[in-house]
Design a protein around this motif. Structure first.
Motif, mmCIF file in Angstrom:
data_model
loop_
_atom_site.group_PDB
_atom_site.id
_atom_site.type_symbol
_atom_site.label_atom_id
_atom_site.label_comp_id
_atom_site.label_asym_id
_atom_site.label_seq_id
_atom_site.Cartn_x
_atom_site.Cartn_y
_atom_site.Cartn_z
ATOM 1 N N ALA A 1 0.842 -1.197 0.000
ATOM 2 C CA ALA A 1 0.000 0.000 0.000
ATOM 3 C C ALA A 1 0.878 1.248 0.000
ATOM 4 O O ALA A 1 1.834 1.327 0.765
ATOM 5 C CB ALA A 1 -0.884 0.004 1.238
ATOM 6 N N MET A 2 0.560 2.195 -0.881
ATOM 7 C CA MET A 2 1.290 3.463 -0.939
ATOM 8 C C MET A 2 0.267 4.598 -0.940
ATOM 9 O O MET A 2 -0.553 4.683 -1.862
ATOM 10 C CB MET A 2 2.147 3.520 -2.223
ATOM 11 C CG MET A 2 3.257 2.481 -2.250
ATOM 12 S SD MET A 2 4.149 2.463 -3.812
ATOM 13 C CE MET A 2 3.071 1.487 -4.842
ATOM 14 N N SER A 3 0.342 5.441 0.094
ATOM 15 C CA SER A 3 -0.609 6.552 0.196
ATOM 16 C C SER A 3 -0.609 7.365 -1.095
ATOM 17 O O SER A 3 0.465 7.624 -1.655
ATOM 18 C CB SER A 3 -0.231 7.465 1.365
ATOM 19 O OG SER A 3 -0.382 6.744 2.560
ATOM 20 N N ALA B 1 -4.303 1.770 -0.141
ATOM 21 C CA ALA B 1 -3.752 2.518 0.994
ATOM 22 C C ALA B 1 -4.831 3.465 1.481
ATOM 23 O O ALA B 1 -5.192 4.407 0.772
ATOM 24 C CB ALA B 1 -2.518 3.297 0.562
ATOM 25 N N GLU C 1 9.412 -5.877 6.685
ATOM 26 C CA GLU C 1 9.833 -4.853 5.729
ATOM 27 C C GLU C 1 11.188 -4.283 6.146
ATOM 28 O O GLU C 1 11.324 -3.727 7.238
ATOM 29 C CB GLU C 1 8.790 -3.745 5.680
ATOM 30 C CG GLU C 1 9.048 -2.747 4.578
ATOM 31 C CD GLU C 1 8.150 -1.528 4.724
ATOM 32 O OE1 GLU C 1 7.407 -1.243 3.793
ATOM 33 O OE2 GLU C 1 8.212 -0.873 5.783
ATOM 34 N N GLU D 1 15.419 -0.962 3.435
ATOM 35 C CA GLU D 1 15.660 -0.582 2.036
ATOM 36 C C GLU D 1 14.391 -0.014 1.395
ATOM 37 O O GLU D 1 14.427 0.590 0.327
ATOM 38 C CB GLU D 1 16.070 -1.810 1.200
ATOM 39 C CG GLU D 1 17.258 -2.597 1.715
ATOM 40 C CD GLU D 1 16.856 -3.749 2.643
ATOM 41 O OE1 GLU D 1 15.862 -3.610 3.380
ATOM 42 O OE2 GLU D 1 17.547 -4.775 2.626
ATOM 43 N N GLY E 1 10.739 1.934 0.519
ATOM 44 C CA GLY E 1 10.303 3.316 0.406
ATOM 45 C C GLY E 1 9.275 3.626 1.481
ATOM 46 O O GLY E 1 8.628 2.727 2.002
ATOM 47 N N GLY E 2 9.121 4.901 1.825
ATOM 48 C CA GLY E 2 8.144 5.306 2.838
ATOM 49 C C GLY E 2 8.713 5.196 4.243
ATOM 50 O O GLY E 2 9.931 5.257 4.429
ATOM 51 N N GLN F 1 6.366 -8.459 -1.014
ATOM 52 C CA GLN F 1 5.592 -7.226 -1.209
ATOM 53 C C GLN F 1 6.506 -6.182 -1.833
ATOM 54 O O GLN F 1 7.598 -5.925 -1.331
ATOM 55 C CB GLN F 1 5.066 -6.732 0.139
ATOM 56 C CG GLN F 1 4.525 -5.309 0.085
ATOM 57 C CD GLN F 1 3.680 -4.948 1.276
ATOM 58 O OE1 GLN F 1 2.680 -5.593 1.544
ATOM 59 N NE2 GLN F 1 4.065 -3.919 2.006
ATOM 60 N N LEU F 2 6.055 -5.590 -2.933
ATOM 61 C CA LEU F 2 6.834 -4.548 -3.613
ATOM 62 C C LEU F 2 6.013 -3.265 -3.682
ATOM 63 O O LEU F 2 4.797 -3.331 -3.890
ATOM 64 C CB LEU F 2 7.174 -4.963 -5.053
ATOM 65 C CG LEU F 2 8.389 -5.870 -5.285
ATOM 66 C CD1 LEU F 2 8.129 -7.283 -4.797
ATOM 67 C CD2 LEU F 2 8.716 -5.919 -6.776
ATOM 68 N N GLY F 3 6.681 -2.142 -3.522
ATOM 69 C CA GLY F 3 5.993 -0.863 -3.652
ATOM 70 C C GLY F 3 6.565 -0.040 -4.791
ATOM 71 O O GLY F 3 5.894 0.268 -5.778
ATOM 72 N N LEU G 1 3.656 14.435 0.396
ATOM 73 C CA LEU G 1 3.598 13.259 -0.491
ATOM 74 C C LEU G 1 2.583 13.509 -1.613
ATOM 75 O O LEU G 1 2.842 13.242 -2.783
ATOM 76 C CB LEU G 1 3.224 11.996 0.316
ATOM 77 C CG LEU G 1 3.132 10.697 -0.494
ATOM 78 C CD1 LEU G 1 4.461 10.360 -1.158
ATOM 79 C CD2 LEU G 1 2.689 9.527 0.391
ATOM 80 N N ALA H 1 10.495 6.668 -1.951
ATOM 81 C CA ALA H 1 10.952 5.610 -2.863
ATOM 82 C C ALA H 1 11.928 4.709 -2.126
ATOM 83 O O ALA H 1 12.674 5.168 -1.253
ATOM 84 C CB ALA H 1 11.649 6.231 -4.079
ATOM 85 N N GLY H 2 11.921 3.433 -2.496
ATOM 86 C CA GLY H 2 12.860 2.487 -1.900
ATOM 87 C C GLY H 2 14.153 2.450 -2.697
ATOM 88 O O GLY H 2 14.245 3.006 -3.800
HETATM 89 C C1 LIG Z 1 5.424 6.287 -2.335
HETATM 90 C C2 LIG Z 1 5.305 5.267 -1.240
HETATM 91 C C3 LIG Z 1 4.276 5.396 -0.291
HETATM 92 C C4 LIG Z 1 4.104 4.417 0.706
HETATM 93 N N1 LIG Z 1 3.061 4.541 1.579
HETATM 94 C C5 LIG Z 1 2.807 3.540 2.494
HETATM 95 C C6 LIG Z 1 1.637 3.585 3.303
HETATM 96 O O1 LIG Z 1 0.831 4.508 3.227
HETATM 97 N N2 LIG Z 1 1.433 2.562 4.186
HETATM 98 C C7 LIG Z 1 2.325 1.497 4.274
HETATM 99 O O2 LIG Z 1 2.072 0.583 5.088
HETATM 100 N N3 LIG Z 1 3.428 1.431 3.504
HETATM 101 C C8 LIG Z 1 3.686 2.408 2.601
HETATM 102 N N4 LIG Z 1 4.769 2.313 1.765
HETATM 103 C C9 LIG Z 1 5.616 1.077 1.793
HETATM 104 C C10 LIG Z 1 5.112 0.035 0.744
HETATM 105 O O3 LIG Z 1 3.836 -0.455 1.076
HETATM 106 C C11 LIG Z 1 6.059 -1.167 0.593
HETATM 107 O O4 LIG Z 1 6.096 -1.954 1.768
HETATM 108 C C12 LIG Z 1 7.463 -0.751 0.241
HETATM 109 O O5 LIG Z 1 7.409 0.162 -0.836
HETATM 110 C C13 LIG Z 1 8.304 -1.975 -0.143
HETATM 111 O O6 LIG Z 1 9.626 -1.650 -0.453
HETATM 112 P P1 LIG Z 1 10.090 -1.182 -1.934
HETATM 113 O O7 LIG Z 1 9.681 0.227 -2.032
HETATM 114 O O8 LIG Z 1 11.571 -1.328 -1.929
HETATM 115 O O9 LIG Z 1 9.411 -2.071 -2.945
HETATM 116 C C14 LIG Z 1 4.991 3.302 0.776
HETATM 117 C C15 LIG Z 1 6.026 3.201 -0.156
HETATM 118 C C16 LIG Z 1 6.191 4.148 -1.161
HETATM 119 C C17 LIG Z 1 7.302 3.982 -2.172
#
Ligand SMILES: Cc1cc2nc3c(=O)[nH]c(=O)nc-3n(C[C@H](O)[C@H](O)[C@H](O)COP(=O)(O)O)c2cc1C
Length: 349
Positions: free
Chosen positions: A40-42, A63, A159, A162, A164-165, A212-214, A300, A316-317
Motif C-alpha cells: 500500500a502506498m498513500s 492505501a 519490511e 531498504e 520506500g516510505g 511485497q513490492l511498492g 507526499l 521511494a525504496g
Molecule cells: C510512495 C510510497 C508510499 C508508501 N506509503 C505507504 C503507506 O501509506 N502505508 C504502508 O504501510 N506502507 C507504505 N509504503 C511502503 C510500501 O507499502 C512497501 O512496503 C514498500 O514500498 C516496499 O519496499 P520497496 O519500495 O523497496 O518495494 C509506501 C512506499 C512508497 C514507495
C-alpha cells in the motif's frame, strides 16, 4: 519444433511449477496466482493500480492513509468495479476512525486487512477477525512477530529499511534471517528493496511465503502518480533513495526513505533554524517538535499528485534503481515471475 526448444520449454514449465510450489502458502492465503503483494502506498495505491495488480495475478492493497470512512467505501467500490479478484486494504492503526474503517472494509467484502503503523490494539484485531477478514501485520523484530501471532495475526510482512516510505532500522537481509527460520505458524511476506525475481526466489527458499513490492509498482503505467513522479523514479539510482535526516536527538524525526531533493535539503535547514529558535527561547520544546513534524504535511500528495518532485516528498525504496521505464503492471509481474523461473530452470540446465 527443434528438440532443443521443446527441452527448454519443458524445463521452464517444470521451473514454473516449482515456483508455484514455493509460494503456494502465499497464493493460497491471498487467493491469487502470484504471491506478490502490491504494498500500500498513500495517494498511489488506489483503485486503478490495485485492480491492475490483482488482475495481473498479484494481490493489490488499497492505501487508506488519511481517508475517512466514506472515501474508503467509494475506493473499495471503485476497485470492485475494476476487478473480480481479491484485494486488501491497509489501515493505519492510529487513524482516529479505525473502528469505522474496519467496518467499511468488512461491509465492502474485503477479505484481507493490513494494520500498519504500530502494534494493533486487541479491539481492532478482534473486529477484523470477528468480521471474517484475514489480518496482516508488520513485524519489525522476532519478539514482536511472535506476539502478533499470539494476538491473532494471520500473516506477517517483514519490511527492511531498504523500502520506500516509513522505515525501520533493520535491513531485509537481516530481518529475514532473524525471523524466517523461526516463524512457521503463519505466512511471512518479505518487503524492501526487491526489484527482481531472483531476489524474491531467494527469500522464498529461506521460507518466505511471498513478497511485497511498492516502488516498482508506483512507476507502473496504471499508477495515477504524476508523470514527473514516475520520471524521477526512472532517473534515480539506488543511492538517491535516502532516509530522512535527524539533526538533534532531542527532536526526533520519523525515518522516511525517499529521493533526495530540494525539499530534503530544506528540511535540514528548517530543523537547524527551529533548533536555533528553541535555543534562543523563542519556541517551547513542544512547539519546536510540532514545527519539525509539520514540515512534511501534504508533501507526499504534492509530489505524487501535483508532480512537484523538487519540494514534495518523493518516497521511494532503494529498489528505485531497478525502475528503468514506465511499464504496465502485468509486465512488471510477468518479469518478476520470468526471472525467478529462469533462475530455477538454469539449475536444471
Ligand atoms: C510512495 C510510497 C508510499 C508508501 N506509503 C505507504 C503507506 O501509506 N502505508 C504502508 O504501510 N506502507 C507504505 N509504503 C511502503 C510500501 O507499502 C512497501 O512496503 C514498500 O514500498 C516496499 O519496499 P520497496 O519500495 O523497496 O518495494 C509506501 C512506499 C512508497 C514507495
Amino acid at each position: 519444433m527443434s528438440p532443443d526448444i521443446t527441452q527448454t520449454d519443458s524445463r521452464l514449465l517444470a521451473a514454473r511449477a516449482e515456483l508455484d510450489r514455493l509460494w503456494e502458502r502465499g497464493t493460497r492465503f491471498l487467493g491469487c496466482r502470484v504471491a506478490i503483494m502490491g504494498g500500500a502506498m498513500s495517494w498511489v495505491s488506489e483503485s486503478h493500480l490495485v485492480s491492475a495488480i490483482s488482475n495481473a495475478g498479484g494481490f493489490g492493497v488499497i492505501a487508506c492513509g488519511s481517508m475517512g470512512p466514506a472515501q474508503l467505501e467509494a475506493e473499495i467500490a471503485a476497485t470492485h468495479a475494476l476487478t473480480e479478484r481479491p484485494f486488501g486494504v491497509n489501515l493505519i492503526t492510529m487513524h482516529p476512525e479505525l473502528d469505522d474503517l474496519i467496518q467499511v472494509c468488512l461491509a465492502g467484502k474485503v477479505g484481507h486487512i493490513v494494520l500498519a503503523g504500530g502494534i494493533p490494539l486487541g479491539g481492532a484485531v478482534r473486529a477484523v477477525k470477528d468480521g471474517g477478514a484475514k489480518l496482516i501485520c508488520f513485524s519489525p523484530a522476532l519478539v514482536l512477530a511472535k506476539r502478533l501471532i499470539r494476538s491473532g495475526a494471520d500473516a506477517l510482512v517483514i519490511e527492511g529499511s531498504e523500502a520506500g516510505g516509513h522505515i525501520g532500522p533493520v535491513s531485509l537481509t537481516v530481518l529475514a534471517q532473524e525471523i524466517l527460520p523461526y516463524v512457521r505458524d503463519v505466512p511471512v511476506f518479505v518487503a524492501g528493496g526487491l526489484g527482481r525475481g531472483e531476489a524474491v526466489l531467494a527469500y522464498l527458499e529461506m521460507g518466505a511465503a511471498g513478497a511485497q513490492l511498492g516502488t516498482r509498482f508506483a512507476a507502473a503505467t496504471e499508477s495515477i502518480a504524476h508523470p514527473n513522479f514516475k520520471r524521477a523514479f526512472v532517473r534515480a539510482a539506488a543511492r538517491d533513495a535516502v532516509p530522512s535526516t535527524q539533526l538533534d536527538e532531542r527532536f526526533p524525526v520519523i525515518p522516511v526513505r525517499g529521493l533526495a531533493n530540494a525539499g530534503t535539503r530544506r528540511f535540514l535547514a528548517h530543523q537547524a533554524e527551529t533548533l536555533h529558535r528553541f535555543q534562543a527561547g523563542e519556541l517551547t520544546k513542544e512547539a519546536a517538535q510540532l514545527s519539525i513534524e509539520h514540515f512534511w504535511a501534504g508533501a507526499l500528495r504534492r509530489a505524487v499528485i501535483e508532480g512537484d518532485v523538487e519540494e514534495g516528498s518523493v518516497m521511494a525504496g532503494q529498489s528505485v534503481g531497478m525502475v528503468t521505464s514506465v511499464q504496465p503492471t502485468a509486465a512488471i509481474i510477468a518479469e518478476l515471475v520470468d526471472q525467478a523461473t529462469a533462475a530455477l530452470a538454469a539449475r536444471h540446465g
